[in-house]
Structures are given as structure tokens and as C-alpha cells.
Design an enzyme around this catalytic site. Structure first.
Site, PDB file in Angstrom:
ATOM      1  N   LYS A  40      -6.285   4.812  14.127  1.00  0.00           N
ATOM      2  CA  LYS A  40      -5.642   6.127  14.261  1.00  0.00           C
ATOM      3  C   LYS A  40      -6.459   7.049  15.144  1.00  0.00           C
ATOM      4  CE  LYS A  40      -7.639   8.224  10.122  1.00  0.00           C
ATOM      5  NZ  LYS A  40      -8.591   9.196  10.580  1.00  0.00           N
ATOM      6  N   THR A  97      -3.127  12.629  12.620  1.00  0.00           N
ATOM      7  CA  THR A  97      -4.227  12.628  13.581  1.00  0.00           C
ATOM      8  C   THR A  97      -3.741  12.812  15.012  1.00  0.00           C
ATOM      9  OG1 THR A  97      -5.371  11.123  12.068  1.00  0.00           O
ATOM     10  CG2 THR A  97      -6.309  11.350  14.246  1.00  0.00           C
TER      11      THR A  97
END
Length: 180
Positions: A40, A97
Site C-alpha cells: 500500500k 493511503t
């Protein structure tokens, strides 16, 4: 997600740690959760670049979607479960994110996309931006398992100064199309 190979243990710990402000979901796929947590950060850099380079929200959405596929392939090759990446420790973390303004990795990518050199960005930071070190490590893992990870590869090359954001975009967009 809270992951343990022992499902009962994962459920017990998740039940004890969860509360009014925190809800944990147990998983029996620690490897998938780890890949989601590492990847991520790399993908968030790419998402920041798309916005910083003014490629638009559609480009960011496409990037996130293709990243899930990439992360799933890597998890599968390493013995994890691709479906883990569709949950909170994959897609959930990825969305946050890649879109959250307080994300260290997204903000680094945003600055890169705006043309700020990586060394200047890092010199102004007092915190760690995990994706910078994680990108080449994930690429090495993917190569070891003979898995194609074009987004991670482009972020690695971008961070190494081998490509500009526009060159990375062009390289990704010129890849042969395939069915999903």
C-alpha cells in the site's frame, strides 16, 4: 485486520482488542496481510504522482484498481490468499493511503509528481516514508517469484531517478492490454 495462522487465536485477540473506536477483523492469512501492508505504501507513492502530475482522479482510481490485482498476484505466488487483498488490510488500507492527505507516502508521490527531486523531499522530512525502501524490496520479491508487478516496478524506477513521472505513465500505458 489481525492475522494469525491459528484462526481461533486471531478471533480471540481481535475480540479482546476491539472496542468502541477500533474494530479488528481476524484473518488466517498473515502473509496476505503483510503484503497488503507493505505494498500500500508503494502504491500510495504512485497515486500521489498521478495527482501531482495532474493526471486526474480517473488515473488514480485505475491505478488503485490495477494495484489490487498486482498485490493479489504477489500474495498468491508467495503462498498468501489474493482474496485477503480485497479486505481491510488490502483494499481498505490502499484506499486510505492513496487518498489521505496525511499519508506520508501519498504526499511524497504528490511532490514527485509536481517535479520536486526525491532527495529534496526526503531532506525536509523528519518521518520515514516506508514506500521508498519497500518498492525495490517488493520488486525483488516479485522477480524471485517470477511475478509481473508493473506499478511497483515503475515506482521503483521513478524513485531511482531512472524515469520521470510522464515516462512512467507512458510505460504503463503502452503495456499490451489483456482481459481481466
Amino acid at each position: 485486520s489481525l492475522a494469525a495462522t491459528d484462526g481461533g487465536l486471531a478471533e480471540a485477540i481481535a475480540g479482546r482488542v476491539s472496542g468502541p473506536a477500533l474494530r479488528l477483523y481476524p484473518s488466517t492469512d498473515p502473509l496476505g496481510v503483510q503484503i497488503g501492508g507493505a505494498a500500500k505504501n508503494v502504491i500510495a507513492i504512485a497515486a500521489g504522482v498521478t495527482i501531482g502530475a495532474r493526471l486526474g482522479e480517473n488515473a488514480r482510481a485505475a491505478l488503485i484498481t490495477r494495484a489490487i490485482v498486482e498485490m493479489g498476484r504477489l500474495a498468491d505466488a508467495m503462498g498468501g490468499r489474493p482474496d485477503t487483498l480485497a479486505g481491510l488490510s488490502g483494499l481498505g488500507d490502499l484506499i486510505l493511503t492513496c487518498t489521505g492527505p496525511s499519508s506520508r507516502n501519498f504526499s511524497l508521490g504528490l511532490a514527485l509528481g509536481e517535479g520536486v527531486p526525491l532527495a529534496d523531499i526526503l531532506a525536509r522530512r523528519s518521518s520515514v516514508t516506508e514506500g521508498v525502501e519497500t518498492a525495490p524490496a517488493l520488486l525483488a520479491l516479485a522477480r524471485r517469484h517470477q511475478i509481473e508487478v508493473p506499478i511497483i516496478a515503475m515506482v521503483t524506477r521513478l524513485l531511482a531517478g531512472e524515469l520521470t513521472p510522464q515516462q512512467a505513465r507512458d510505460a504503463l500505458m503502452s503495456r499490451p492490454t489483456r482481459g481481466e
